[in-house]
Motif scaffolding. Structure first.
Motif, short mmCIF file in Angstrom:
data_model
loop_
_atom_site.label_atom_id
_atom_site.label_comp_id
_atom_site.label_asym_id
_atom_site.label_seq_id
_atom_site.Cartn_x
_atom_site.Cartn_y
_atom_site.Cartn_z
N LYS A 144 -0.29 -0.77 26.96
CA LYS A 144 -0.58 0.62 25.34
C LYS A 144 -1.49 -0.48 24.77
O LYS A 144 -1.71 -1.46 24.41
N ILE A 145 -2.24 0.81 23.78
CA ILE A 145 -3.30 -0.02 23.06
C ILE A 145 -2.88 1.26 21.36
O ILE A 145 -2.75 2.50 21.77
N VAL A 146 -2.34 0.52 20.45
CA VAL A 146 -1.60 0.93 19.52
C VAL A 146 -2.83 1.29 19.12
O VAL A 146 -3.02 0.26 18.28
N ASN A 147 -2.88 2.75 18.42
CA ASN A 147 -4.02 3.15 17.36
C ASN A 147 -4.30 3.49 16.23
O ASN A 147 -2.80 3.39 15.97
N CYS A 148 -3.99 2.93 14.88
CA CYS A 148 -3.87 2.40 13.88
C CYS A 148 -4.64 3.88 12.88
O CYS A 148 -4.70 3.60 11.55
N HIS B 30 0.74 -1.15 -0.09
CA HIS B 30 0.09 0.01 -0.07
C HIS B 30 0.31 1.20 0.19
O HIS B 30 0.46 2.39 -0.77
N VAL B 31 2.01 0.74 1.06
CA VAL B 31 3.07 2.27 1.01
C VAL B 31 3.61 2.15 -0.52
O VAL B 31 3.96 3.89 -1.19
N ILE B 32 4.07 1.92 -1.17
CA ILE B 32 4.95 1.45 -2.60
C ILE B 32 3.69 2.03 -3.62
O ILE B 32 4.32 2.67 -4.47
N THR B 33 2.47 1.73 -3.58
CA THR B 33 1.89 1.49 -5.09
C THR B 33 1.21 3.33 -4.33
O THR B 33 1.06 3.43 -5.55
N ASN B 34 0.88 3.87 -3.62
CA ASN B 34 0.26 4.92 -3.65
C ASN B 34 1.36 6.26 -3.28
O ASN B 34 0.88 7.26 -2.54
N ASN B 35 2.85 5.63 -2.62
CA ASN B 35 3.57 6.46 -2.70
C ASN B 35 3.60 7.31 -1.93
O ASN B 35 3.57 9.01 -1.64
N ILE B 36 3.39 6.60 -0.55
CA ILE B 36 3.24 7.35 1.08
C ILE B 36 4.64 7.45 1.51
O ILE B 36 5.74 6.32 1.73
N TRP B 37 5.75 8.46 1.32
CA TRP B 37 6.66 8.81 1.57
C TRP B 37 7.20 9.74 2.57
O TRP B 37 6.14 10.84 2.14
N GLY B 38 7.63 10.01 3.37
CA GLY B 38 7.94 10.60 4.77
C GLY B 38 7.08 10.21 5.37
O GLY B 38 6.97 11.35 6.55
N GLU B 39 6.35 9.55 5.97
CA GLU B 39 5.11 9.03 6.80
C GLU B 39 5.87 8.19 8.05
O GLU B 39 6.26 6.94 7.86
N THR B 40 5.74 8.51 8.62
CA THR B 40 5.05 7.13 10.37
C THR B 40 3.54 6.09 10.16
O THR B 40 2.58 7.27 10.56
N PHE B 41 3.85 4.96 10.57
CA PHE B 41 2.92 4.49 10.38
C PHE B 41 2.49 3.54 11.30
O PHE B 41 3.42 2.68 11.65
N ASN B 42 1.73 2.78 12.95
CA ASN B 42 0.96 2.09 13.35
C ASN B 42 0.78 0.75 12.22
O ASN B 42 -0.61 1.60 11.83
N ALA B 43 1.13 -0.11 12.49
CA ALA B 43 -0.34 -0.73 12.28
C ALA B 43 -0.16 -2.65 12.77
O ALA B 43 0.77 -3.22 13.22
#
Length: 278
Positions: free
Chosen positions: A253-257, A206-219
């Motif tokens: 902790k509860i990780v919010n995505c 998803h990150v690669i195909t949608n060119n999502i760069w410079g971000e941080t994601f919880n997963a």
């Protein structure tokens, strides 16, 4: 809807072809993409080749092996996928590994990086954590990952997206055996933060195909069942002896995505209990 295709001329480099990296390589090869994969063990190169992966010996000990083939870094995207080693000097060692890697990447034309991190970068705050939380984690492995993330994000020669995965489950990782038959286990009411390997692969794609760069994601799975409920279900799913937990909840902790979901990713598994038979 998750976008799932890339142009076949796209080249993917995967530094670390282990439990996640190998099936990730196979996923991209199935799309007709060129995949370059690395292993620190020369005796595993042939096995990667047999999977259709262009294999390279890359070892960070903690400096990059002097005989590395720079062709490994001739890719459009590099996925950095290796955890900090368990050692007393983990902070210095892992930092040196990342610094050596960055030095090699600077010599290449790579301008897109995905760094596979972990939700261990978060402290146990007894509540929800998002990508904005900056409290220092207790374990040095989490601290080492925080340092690595910062080094990569601050490097101006390429753009990095960080993916912080929860606990990895699926396929041969059957969590029901972790606590099978054990009694008086602590923290039965603590929520779990887990993710299936198929979602890990989907999120990277998803990150690669949608060119999502410079971000941080919880997963991790958006739903967080209690530890005692999840591991009871896990034991039942694979016919292990049911563990017994105490009904307490110390640090957690509860990780919010939500950020990842808002970016357009649709989870295959909303609840880790749904992963148990996959």
């Amino acid at each position: 809807m998750n976008k799932t295709t890339l142009e076949t001329r796209y080249r993917i480099g995967i530094l670390g072809c282990g439990w996640l990296g190998l099936p990730l390589s196979e996923f991209f090869i199935a799309q007709g993409l060129e995949v370059k994969g690395s292993t620190p063990s020369p005796d595993k190169l042939q096995a990667l080749q047999e999977k259709g992966i262009k294999s390279f010996h890359i070892n960070l000990d903690p400096s990059l092996n002097s005989d590395y083939n720079s062709d490994f870094f001739d890719t459009d995207v590099l996925i950095i996928n290796f955890p900090p080693k368990r050692r007393d000097d983990i902070l210095d060692w892992h930092t040196q590994q990342i610094e050596s890697l960055v030095s090699a990447i600077r010599k290449s034309k790579i301008d897109k990086i995905i760094f596979i991190s972990s939700t261990s970068v978060y402290a146990e705050v007894n509540g929800e954590v998002s990508e904005l939380n900056e409290e220092t984690p207790a374990k040095n492995s989490g601290k080492a990952l925080r340092i690595a993330e910062e080094l990569l994000l601050e490097e101006p020669s390429f753009r990095t997206t960080i993916i912080r995965f929860g606990g990895l489950i699926g396929y041969d990782r059957k969590p029901g055996r972790f606590f099978a038959g054990k009694k008086n286990l602590k923290n039965g009411d603590v929520p779990v933060n887990l993710i299936h390997r198929d979602d890990c692969i989907g999120i990277i794609n998803h990150v690669i195909t949608n060119n999502i760069w410079g971000e941080t994601f919880n997963a991790c799975c958006p739903e967080h069942p209690r530890r005692k409920d999840f591991y009871k279900a896990a034991a039942e799913a694979h016919h292990f002896e049911i563990p017994e937990f105490l009904s307490n909840k110390d640090e957690f902790k509860i990780v919010n995505c939500d950020k990842l979901i808002k970016s357009g990713y649709s989870f295959l598994y909303q609840n880790p209990v749904d992963c148990l038979i996959v």
